[in-house]
Motif scaffolding. Structure first.
Motif, PDB file in Angstrom:
ATOM      1  N   HIS A 217       0.827  -1.217   0.000  1.00 30.57           N
ATOM      2  CA  HIS A 217       0.000   0.000   0.000  1.00 30.57           C
ATOM      3  C   HIS A 217       0.858   1.262   0.000  1.00 30.57           C
ATOM      4  CE1 HIS A 217      -3.938  -1.844   0.217  1.00 30.57           C
ATOM      5  NE2 HIS A 217      -3.395  -2.756   0.991  1.00 30.57           N
ATOM      6  N   GLY A 218       2.076   1.173   0.579  1.00 34.32           N
ATOM      7  CA  GLY A 218       2.957   2.344   0.633  1.00 34.32           C
ATOM      8  C   GLY A 218       3.377   2.843  -0.747  1.00 34.32           C
ATOM      9  N   LEU A 219       3.228   2.009  -1.775  1.00 34.78           N
ATOM     10  CA  LEU A 219       3.617   2.424  -3.138  1.00 34.78           C
ATOM     11  C   LEU A 219       2.531   3.236  -3.823  1.00 34.78           C
ATOM     12  CD1 LEU A 219       5.438  -0.611  -4.768  1.00 34.78           C
ATOM     13  CD2 LEU A 219       6.349   1.662  -4.331  1.00 34.78           C
ATOM     14  N   MET A 220       1.380   3.386  -3.138  1.00 33.56           N
ATOM     15  CA  MET A 220       0.267   4.111  -3.770  1.00 33.56           C
ATOM     16  C   MET A 220      -0.059   5.373  -2.995  1.00 33.56           C
ATOM     17  SD  MET A 220      -2.141   1.052  -5.045  1.00 33.56           S
ATOM     18  CE  MET A 220      -1.490  -0.216  -3.975  1.00 33.56           C
TER      19      MET A 220
ATOM     20  N   ASN B 241     -10.833  17.506  -6.983  1.00 33.16           N
ATOM     21  CA  ASN B 241     -12.230  17.859  -7.295  1.00 33.16           C
ATOM     22  C   ASN B 241     -13.214  16.869  -6.665  1.00 33.16           C
ATOM     23  OD1 ASN B 241     -11.335  20.005  -8.874  1.00 33.16           O
ATOM     24  ND2 ASN B 241     -11.216  18.731 -10.717  1.00 33.16           N
ATOM     25  N   GLY B 242     -12.947  16.511  -5.427  1.00 30.01           N
ATOM     26  CA  GLY B 242     -13.873  15.629  -4.712  1.00 30.01           C
ATOM     27  C   GLY B 242     -13.699  14.151  -5.002  1.00 30.01           C
ATOM     28  N   GLU B 243     -12.836  13.807  -5.947  1.00 28.32           N
ATOM     29  CA  GLU B 243     -12.613  12.392  -6.284  1.00 28.32           C
ATOM     30  C   GLU B 243     -11.266  11.952  -5.708  1.00 28.32           C
ATOM     31  OE1 GLU B 243     -14.630  10.462  -8.184  1.00 28.32           O
ATOM     32  OE2 GLU B 243     -16.069  12.072  -8.513  1.00 28.32           O
ATOM     33  N   VAL B 244     -11.170  10.706  -5.277  1.00 27.96           N
ATOM     34  CA  VAL B 244      -9.879  10.185  -4.810  1.00 27.96           C
ATOM     35  C   VAL B 244      -9.113   9.658  -6.016  1.00 27.96           C
ATOM     36  CG1 VAL B 244      -8.713   8.470  -3.377  1.00 27.96           C
ATOM     37  CG2 VAL B 244     -10.780   9.599  -2.535  1.00 27.96           C
ATOM     38  N   VAL B 245      -7.910  10.183  -6.224  1.00 24.46           N
ATOM     39  CA  VAL B 245      -7.073   9.744  -7.340  1.00 24.46           C
ATOM     40  C   VAL B 245      -5.900   8.956  -6.763  1.00 24.46           C
ATOM     41  CG1 VAL B 245      -5.613  10.492  -9.259  1.00 24.46           C
ATOM     42  CG2 VAL B 245      -7.712  11.741  -8.729  1.00 24.46           C
ATOM     43  N   VAL B 246      -5.744   7.716  -7.239  1.00 21.64           N
ATOM     44  CA  VAL B 246      -4.664   6.851  -6.750  1.00 21.64           C
ATOM     45  C   VAL B 246      -3.541   6.863  -7.777  1.00 21.64           C
ATOM     46  CG1 VAL B 246      -4.061   4.512  -6.027  1.00 21.64           C
ATOM     47  CG2 VAL B 246      -6.367   5.385  -5.616  1.00 21.64           C
ATOM     48  N   SER B 247      -2.316   7.121  -7.324  1.00 22.36           N
ATOM     49  CA  SER B 247      -1.178   7.077  -8.258  1.00 22.36           C
ATOM     50  C   SER B 247      -0.014   6.365  -7.584  1.00 22.36           C
ATOM     51  CB  SER B 247      -0.780   8.494  -8.686  1.00 22.36           C
ATOM     52  OG  SER B 247      -0.485   9.251  -7.545  1.00 22.36           O
ATOM     53  N   LEU B 248       0.924   5.917  -8.409  1.00 20.64           N
ATOM     54  CA  LEU B 248       2.098   5.226  -7.875  1.00 20.64           C
ATOM     55  C   LEU B 248       3.078   6.257  -7.325  1.00 20.64           C
ATOM     56  CD1 LEU B 248       2.743   2.629 -10.724  1.00 20.64           C
ATOM     57  CD2 LEU B 248       1.864   2.153  -8.429  1.00 20.64           C
ATOM     58  N   SER B 249       3.728   5.932  -6.214  1.00 17.49           N
ATOM     59  CA  SER B 249       4.708   6.856  -5.646  1.00 17.49           C
ATOM     60  C   SER B 249       6.098   6.612  -6.235  1.00 17.49           C
ATOM     61  CB  SER B 249       4.750   6.721  -4.121  1.00 17.49           C
ATOM     62  OG  SER B 249       5.071   5.389  -3.790  1.00 17.49           O
ATOM     63  N   ARG B 250       6.255   5.561  -7.045  1.00 18.71           N
ATOM     64  CA  ARG B 250       7.520   5.249  -7.716  1.00 18.71           C
ATOM     65  C   ARG B 250       7.259   5.141  -9.217  1.00 18.71           C
ATOM     66  NH1 ARG B 250      11.313   6.831  -5.499  1.00 18.71           N
ATOM     67  NH2 ARG B 250      12.593   5.534  -6.840  1.00 18.71           N
ATOM     68  N   PRO B 251       8.309   5.300 -10.058  1.00 17.74           N
ATOM     69  CA  PRO B 251       8.092   5.173 -11.505  1.00 17.74           C
ATOM     70  C   PRO B 251       7.545   3.786 -11.862  1.00 17.74           C
ATOM     71  CG  PRO B 251      10.269   6.057 -11.040  1.00 17.74           C
ATOM     72  CD  PRO B 251       9.702   5.639  -9.715  1.00 17.74           C
ATOM     73  N   VAL B 252       6.625   3.754 -12.845  1.00 16.94           N
ATOM     74  CA  VAL B 252       5.938   2.506 -13.187  1.00 16.94           C
ATOM     75  C   VAL B 252       6.930   1.427 -13.627  1.00 16.94           C
ATOM     76  CG1 VAL B 252       5.428   3.167 -15.588  1.00 16.94           C
ATOM     77  CG2 VAL B 252       3.945   1.553 -14.407  1.00 16.94           C
TER      78      VAL B 252
ATOM     79  N   ARG C 299       3.366 -12.140 -23.856  1.00 18.50           N
ATOM     80  CA  ARG C 299       4.120 -10.907 -23.569  1.00 18.50           C
ATOM     81  C   ARG C 299       3.410  -9.942 -22.638  1.00 18.50           C
ATOM     82  NH1 ARG C 299       7.678  -8.832 -28.360  1.00 18.50           N
ATOM     83  NH2 ARG C 299       7.353  -6.918 -27.216  1.00 18.50           N
ATOM     84  N   VAL C 300       2.450 -10.425 -21.888  1.00 24.18           N
ATOM     85  CA  VAL C 300       1.729  -9.545 -20.963  1.00 24.18           C
ATOM     86  C   VAL C 300       2.406  -9.619 -19.594  1.00 24.18           C
ATOM     87  CG1 VAL C 300      -0.482  -9.128 -19.809  1.00 24.18           C
ATOM     88  CG2 VAL C 300      -0.437  -9.878 -22.200  1.00 24.18           C
ATOM     89  N   ARG C 301       2.517  -8.464 -18.938  1.00 23.66           N
ATOM     90  CA  ARG C 301       2.962  -8.421 -17.540  1.00 23.66           C
ATOM     91  C   ARG C 301       1.774  -7.972 -16.703  1.00 23.66           C
ATOM     92  NH1 ARG C 301       8.000  -9.526 -15.485  1.00 23.66           N
ATOM     93  NH2 ARG C 301       8.088  -7.564 -14.324  1.00 23.66           N
ATOM     94  N   LEU C 302       1.700  -8.499 -15.491  1.00 23.58           N
ATOM     95  CA  LEU C 302       0.547  -8.216 -14.629  1.00 23.58           C
ATOM     96  C   LEU C 302       0.992  -7.578 -13.327  1.00 23.58           C
ATOM     97  CD1 LEU C 302      -2.476  -8.592 -13.742  1.00 23.58           C
ATOM     98  CD2 LEU C 302      -1.781 -10.844 -12.897  1.00 23.58           C
ATOM     99  N   LEU C 303       0.276  -6.515 -12.923  1.00 21.60           N
ATOM    100  CA  LEU C 303       0.446  -5.923 -11.593  1.00 21.60           C
ATOM    101  C   LEU C 303      -0.871  -6.076 -10.850  1.00 21.60           C
ATOM    102  CD1 LEU C 303       2.179  -2.434 -11.930  1.00 21.60           C
ATOM    103  CD2 LEU C 303       3.152  -4.533 -10.980  1.00 21.60           C
TER     104      LEU C 303
END
Ligand SMILES: Nc1ncnc2c1ncn2[C@@H]1O[C@H](COP(=O)(O)OP(=O)(O)OP(=O)(O)O)[C@@H](O)[C@H]1O
Ligand SMILES: [Mg+2]
Length: 110
Positions: free
Chosen positions: A61-64, A70-81, A95-99
């Motif tokens: 969870h610490g990576l997010m 504008n009233g919405e919660v936006v989740v982003s990564l705290s480190r480069p993808v 060739r797909v990677r999954l997170l």
């Protein structure tokens, strides 16, 4: 290209997402598929065995970062993808990677 798929429960989001990711991968493009469902099962559509799926470590969870915009919660990564993918990404067929983002720790304000 970034694609987000959402919609009504049980309408085929996971099936369409997984199939789309595999087709793009088969066409020769690297794909990073992100399962943000609190009850994730995209891994199975992507062709992983249940055993592999059950051994996947979700992102800490610490990576997010959670920000309110504008009233919405936006989740982003705290480190480069690229860094997050290298550490936590799972190799899937075609060739797909999954997170896997994992489940919320508790109920928020709705
Ligand atoms: N085009 C389709 N034709 C027939 N069955 C389908 C089709 N797409 C999905 N299904 C079936 O419908 C069910 C629900 O599909 P899926 O899990 O992809 O939906 P979902 O929108 O991700 O559901 P949830 O909201 O529970 O995450 C699955 O059993 C899947 O096999
Ligand atoms: Mg689903």
């Amino acid at each position: 290209m970034k694609v987000a798929i959402s919609g009504k429960g049980g309408s085929g989001k996971t099936t369409v997402s997984g199939t789309f990711a595999r087709l793009v991968g088969r066409a020769g493009h690297p794909v990073l598929a992100i399962d943000a469902d609190p009850n994730p099962n995209l891994a199975l559509t992507l062709g992983l065995t249940r055993e592999t799926f059950e051994s996947i470590v979700p992102l800490p969870h610490g990576l997010m970062d959670h920000k309110r915009v504008n009233g919405e919660v936006v989740v982003s990564l705290s480190r480069p993808v690229e860094e997050v993918d290298a550490k936590f990404g799972i190799d899937c067929p075609d060739r797909v990677r999954l997170l896997l983002l994992g489940s919320p720790t508790g109920a928020g304000t709705g």
